[in-house]
Design a protein around this motif. Structure first.
Motif, PDB file in Angstrom:
ATOM      1  N   LEU A  17       0.796  -1.221   0.000  1.00  0.00           N
ATOM      2  CA  LEU A  17       0.000   0.000   0.000  1.00  0.00           C
ATOM      3  C   LEU A  17       0.833   1.277   0.000  1.00  0.00           C
ATOM      4  O   LEU A  17       0.271   2.370  -0.080  1.00  0.00           O
ATOM      5  N   VAL A  18       2.157   1.159   0.077  1.00  0.00           N
ATOM      6  CA  VAL A  18       3.015   2.336   0.218  1.00  0.00           C
ATOM      7  C   VAL A  18       3.616   2.712  -1.136  1.00  0.00           C
ATOM      8  O   VAL A  18       4.245   1.890  -1.804  1.00  0.00           O
ATOM      9  N   ASP A  19       3.433   3.981  -1.514  1.00  0.00           N
ATOM     10  CA  ASP A  19       3.988   4.484  -2.771  1.00  0.00           C
ATOM     11  C   ASP A  19       5.394   5.040  -2.602  1.00  0.00           C
ATOM     12  O   ASP A  19       6.203   4.980  -3.528  1.00  0.00           O
ATOM     13  N   ARG A  20       5.675   5.612  -1.445  1.00  0.00           N
ATOM     14  CA  ARG A  20       6.989   6.223  -1.231  1.00  0.00           C
ATOM     15  C   ARG A  20       7.444   5.984   0.201  1.00  0.00           C
ATOM     16  O   ARG A  20       6.713   6.298   1.150  1.00  0.00           O
ATOM     17  N   LEU A  21       8.629   5.436   0.337  1.00  0.00           N
ATOM     18  CA  LEU A  21       9.226   5.173   1.651  1.00  0.00           C
ATOM     19  C   LEU A  21      10.529   5.933   1.755  1.00  0.00           C
ATOM     20  O   LEU A  21      11.455   5.728   0.966  1.00  0.00           O
ATOM     21  N   HIS A  22      10.612   6.827   2.728  1.00  0.00           N
ATOM     22  CA  HIS A  22      11.852   7.535   3.024  1.00  0.00           C
ATOM     23  C   HIS A  22      12.382   7.033   4.358  1.00  0.00           C
ATOM     24  O   HIS A  22      11.676   7.078   5.371  1.00  0.00           O
ATOM     25  N   VAL A  23      13.610   6.517   4.347  1.00  0.00           N
ATOM     26  CA  VAL A  23      14.266   6.110   5.585  1.00  0.00           C
ATOM     27  C   VAL A  23      15.530   6.944   5.754  1.00  0.00           C
ATOM     28  O   VAL A  23      16.343   7.055   4.839  1.00  0.00           O
TER      29      VAL A  23
END
Length: 214
Positions: free
Chosen positions: A166-172
């Motif tokens: 469900l996640v379009d963009r992940l910033h870590v």
């Protein structure tokens, strides 16, 4: 519109800490994990309501600004709200203070009986629900007004959304510390990065910002 995640993690993959005590409810590990973020000018202004102009600028602050930009709704776990601290107190409003930094509807996932919504200052309203990731996201999209929905945390909640696709963009933001304990982000996510592009920015603080985009 995008479904977004922004998290700080340690070099060994921990995104939440477990060293809290009644005397130190935040814990030393958490302070180390978010040190570069809380030092930014944006954090000081948005969360601490410090308008002095103090705080770091540059790469870390750029990402801090992006964290708050274009958000229409937020989803978080009960732990991030602070529900576990006083689970039986109907008047407990979480540990975000009287002026939470969200300014949008926030959906708090809980396994207990849902509470009535809590309206706070500056547009923040906490809604409590028991739902699957897809169901919670549907509720958030209804009120987001075409803007982004952020999955705020903690890492177990984020992992559920990642596993559900469900996640379009992940910033870590990978912080150059080793914790050796806590809650990991990456467990059970083998090859999750397939289908995403990745970009990287290095900050003077030593933090490496990785962004995965669908």
């Amino acid at each position: 519109m995008a479904v977004r995640v922004d998290l700080n993690i340690s070099l060994d993959g921990f995104a939440a800490t477990t060293d809290q005590t009644p005397e130190n409810p935040i814990g030393e590990d958490w302070q180390r994990l978010v040190a570069s973020y809380v030092a930014t000018r944006t954090f000081r202004e948005r969360v601490l309501h410090d308008t002095s102009g103090e705080g770091t600028t540059g790469v870390d602050d750029d990402y801090a600004q992006a964290y708050f930009a274009e958000i229409g709704a937020e989803i978080m776990g009960a732990g991030m709200f602070g529900l576990h601290s006083f689970p039986d107190d109907p008047d407990w409003k979480g540990w975000w203070g009287d002026e939470p930094p969200f300014h949008v509807p926030v959906f708090v996932l809980t396994h207990t009986a849902p509470r009535p919504p809590i309206e706070m200052a500056d547009g923040t309203t906490f809604h409590f629900l028991t739902a699957t990731p897809a169901e919670a996201l549907e509720r958030a999209l209804e009120v987001a007004g075409g803007r982004d929905v952020r999955i705020g945390g903690g890492p177990s909640v984020v992992r559920d959304f990642l596993k559900a696709g469900l996640v379009d963009r992940l910033h870590v933001a990978i912080v150059p510390i080793l914790l050796g304990r806590g809650v990991r982000l990456w467990d059970d996510l083998r090859e999750w990065e397939t289908g995403y592009t990745v970009s990287a920015d290095a900050a003077p603080s030593g933090t490496m910002h990785l962004t995965f985009r669908r």
